[in-house]
Design an enzyme around this catalytic site. Structure first.
Site: not given
Length: 236
Positions: A102-104, A106, A192
């Protein structure tokens, strides 16, 4: 091995709880109460009891659900931000790997394990494990735009830089800027990029579910071990 490390492995308690049971005189080594966690024991030949019940280090793998908060990286070594394993209080946490990152910015459900085959089954598109995301969009989408996006993602779209279309995905809207998306694959920044395909931008993203596993009962930063039933759902 240090006694406190042995206790953490044998009971799956946090270091804080291991200190508590030691200080409460609940642990004995070879029949003698021990309160000092730094004492070294022989996990094979010493008798370590908790309230008179023998303890041993269980063999096998670990399967953990983490409620990832914002501001943590899904990586093995820190770069700009702290890493998610800093949130998990288990022995040899460095051996854990992530099933999909997961992105920072998210939040949400993140599975970690030291079982490589399990991680592959969770992340591989061949196993069709559904991941449910809740997203907030920068620009509202009217009914016509929503219907077009729902239909397009159900059929698959060709994202920039890809050779193949995305697998069919289920998109639904709760209002013009909030939607739920169910995927069975995990391309780089996929959610995204999917919304960018429709000229929109995701400003908040949360993974709410992996398979049947939800975050019920957890707060951001909390983690727990999976139940056997939760693990078994990925075996087929």
């Amino acid at each position: 091995m240090r006694l406190d490390k042995f206790l953490s492995k044998a009971t799956q308690l946090s270091r804080k709880d291991c200190k508590r049971i030691l200080h409460n005189d609940e642990i004995s080594v070879n029949g003698e109460i021990v309160r000092d966690g730094s004492v070294h024991i022989d996990e094979v030949n010493d008798d370590i009891d908790w309230f008179g019940e023998p303890l041993s280090v269980a063999t096998g793998n670990r399967y953990i659900l983490l409620y990832k908060p914002e501001g943590f990286e899904c990586t093995l070594k820190p770069k700009e931000y702290p890493i998610v394993t800093e949130l998990i209080d288990v022995p040899e946490v460095q051996a854990l790997r992530m099933a999909g990152r997961l992105d920072v910015d998210t939040t949400g459900a993140l599975l970690l394990s030291d079982d490589g085959a399990f991680l592959h089954r969770v992340t591989s598109p061949k196993h069709h494990v559904a991941k449910t995301y809740e997203l907030t969009l920068a620009d509202p989408m009217d009914d016509t735009q929503q219907a077009y996006a729902i239909d397009a993602l159900a059929k698959g779209v060709l994202l920039e830089g890809e050779r193949d279309k995305t697998k069919p995905a289920q998109l639904s809207f709760t209002d013009p800027t909030h939607a739920t998306l169910v995927l069975t694959e995990g391309k780089y920044h996929q959610v995204k990029r999917m919304m960018a395909y429709f000229g929109n931008k995701v400003v908040a993203l949360h993974r709410a579910r992996i398979g049947s596993i939800t975050l019920d009962g957890l707060e951001k930063g909390d983690s727990r071990f999976l139940t056997q039933a939760e693990i078994d759902q990925f075996s087929s």
